[in-house]
Design an enzyme around this catalytic site. Structure first.
Site, PDB file in Angstrom:
ATOM      1  N   LYS A  27       0.862  -1.197   0.000  1.00 57.04           N
ATOM      2  CA  LYS A  27       0.000   0.000   0.000  1.00 57.04           C
ATOM      3  C   LYS A  27       0.889   1.235   0.000  1.00 57.04           C
ATOM      4  CE  LYS A  27      -4.403   0.612   2.477  1.00 57.04           C
ATOM      5  NZ  LYS A  27      -5.055   0.535   3.813  1.00 57.04           N
TER       6      LYS A  27
HETATM    7  O1  G3P Z   1      -8.285   1.629   5.373  1.00 56.25           O
HETATM    8  C1  G3P Z   1      -8.620   2.937   5.642  1.00 56.25           C
HETATM    9  C2  G3P Z   1      -9.450   3.043   6.840  1.00 56.25           C
HETATM   10  O2  G3P Z   1      -8.892   2.286   7.824  1.00 56.25           O
HETATM   11  C3  G3P Z   1      -9.700   4.437   7.353  1.00 56.25           C
HETATM   12  O3  G3P Z   1     -10.895   4.407   8.003  1.00 56.25           O
HETATM   13  O4  G3P Z   1     -12.660   5.115   9.489  1.00 56.25           O
HETATM   14  O5  G3P Z   1     -10.297   5.921   9.834  1.00 56.25           O
HETATM   15  O6  G3P Z   1     -11.652   6.787   7.957  1.00 56.25           O
HETATM   16  P1  G3P Z   1     -11.403   5.644   8.874  1.00 56.25           P
END
Ligand code: G3P
Length: 215
Positions: free
Chosen positions: A83
């Protein structure tokens, strides 16, 4: 649509894999930082558990650093997908790693132009963050719709991996729009099973059956 778990927690992953609905896992530095122990050992354990694509993110921000880390991560297991964060360095590193046969997930995507550039350099996955766009009153699923349309127009091989998923409607919309993958935290995956009428219906069936057995 493929369903990935967005987590670095082995217990969470172990609890979902037997259900047969999980196709892969995505991690990021914040998710892995929540867990104890050696992150690379953990990534190997996750690969052994899920036997599907496991995204592992570089923390370097320069091209050479990303390439060095990316090549090392790819050696952990054949299921590893490297990634890289979107940016000029991420795009350049993605192109080089892709030419070396290493699968790359370009993350932190917030615009259709970013998604276009990632596809042009051969990214395996693009990760639009729908929840974080919704957080700033911008339609995250609107971005997914644009990316799917652009990728279809030019038959790009890059898969649309919907990330930063916050609730089951994100999953419904991702599937309706034809996204390739949706990665969800465990708590969102659990909600996908829920419908009150299913529980009520089963209770009635079992009650009727039990009554019939006591006649
Ligand atoms: O993979 C990306 C994800 O983990 C981010 O999620 O909920 O932190 O925006 P969030």
């Amino acid at each position: 649509m493929k369903l990935f778990i967005d987590s670095g927690n082995l217990d969470e992953i172990r609890s979902l894999v037997p259900l047969g609905i999980i196709d892969g896992v995505t991690t990021n530095p914040s998710l892995l930082a929540k867990e104890s122990g050696d992150p690379r050992k953990r990534l190997k354990e996750i690969c052994d558990l899920v036997k599907g694509p496991v995204s592992a993110e570089v923390v370097a921000t320069d091209v050479d650093g990303m390439l060095k880390e990316g090549r090392e991560l790819a050696k952990i297991d054949d299921h590893i997908v490297v990634k890289v964060p979107f940016g000029k360095a991420g795009v350049q590193a993605c192109g080089t790693l892709a030419r070396e046969g290493i699968r790359v997930n370009v993350t932190l995507c917030f615009s259709p132009t970013q998604a276009l550039l990632a596809a042009k350099v051969g990214a395996t996955y693009i990760s639009p963050f729908v929840g974080r766009l919704d957080d700033i009153a911008t339609s995250g699923m609107g971005l997914v719709e644009e990316i799917v349309q652009i990728y279809d127009n030019y038959e790009f091989g890059t898969e649309v991996l919907v990330a930063s998923v916050r609730h089951p409607l994100h999953v419904v919309e991702a599937a309706r729009l034809g996204a390739d993958v949706c990665t969800c935290p465990t708590k969102v995956i659990d909600t996908l099973f829920n419908h009150p009428l299913t529980g009520i219906g089963l209770e009635k069936f079992l009650a009727d059956w039990k009554k019939s057995q006591s006649r």
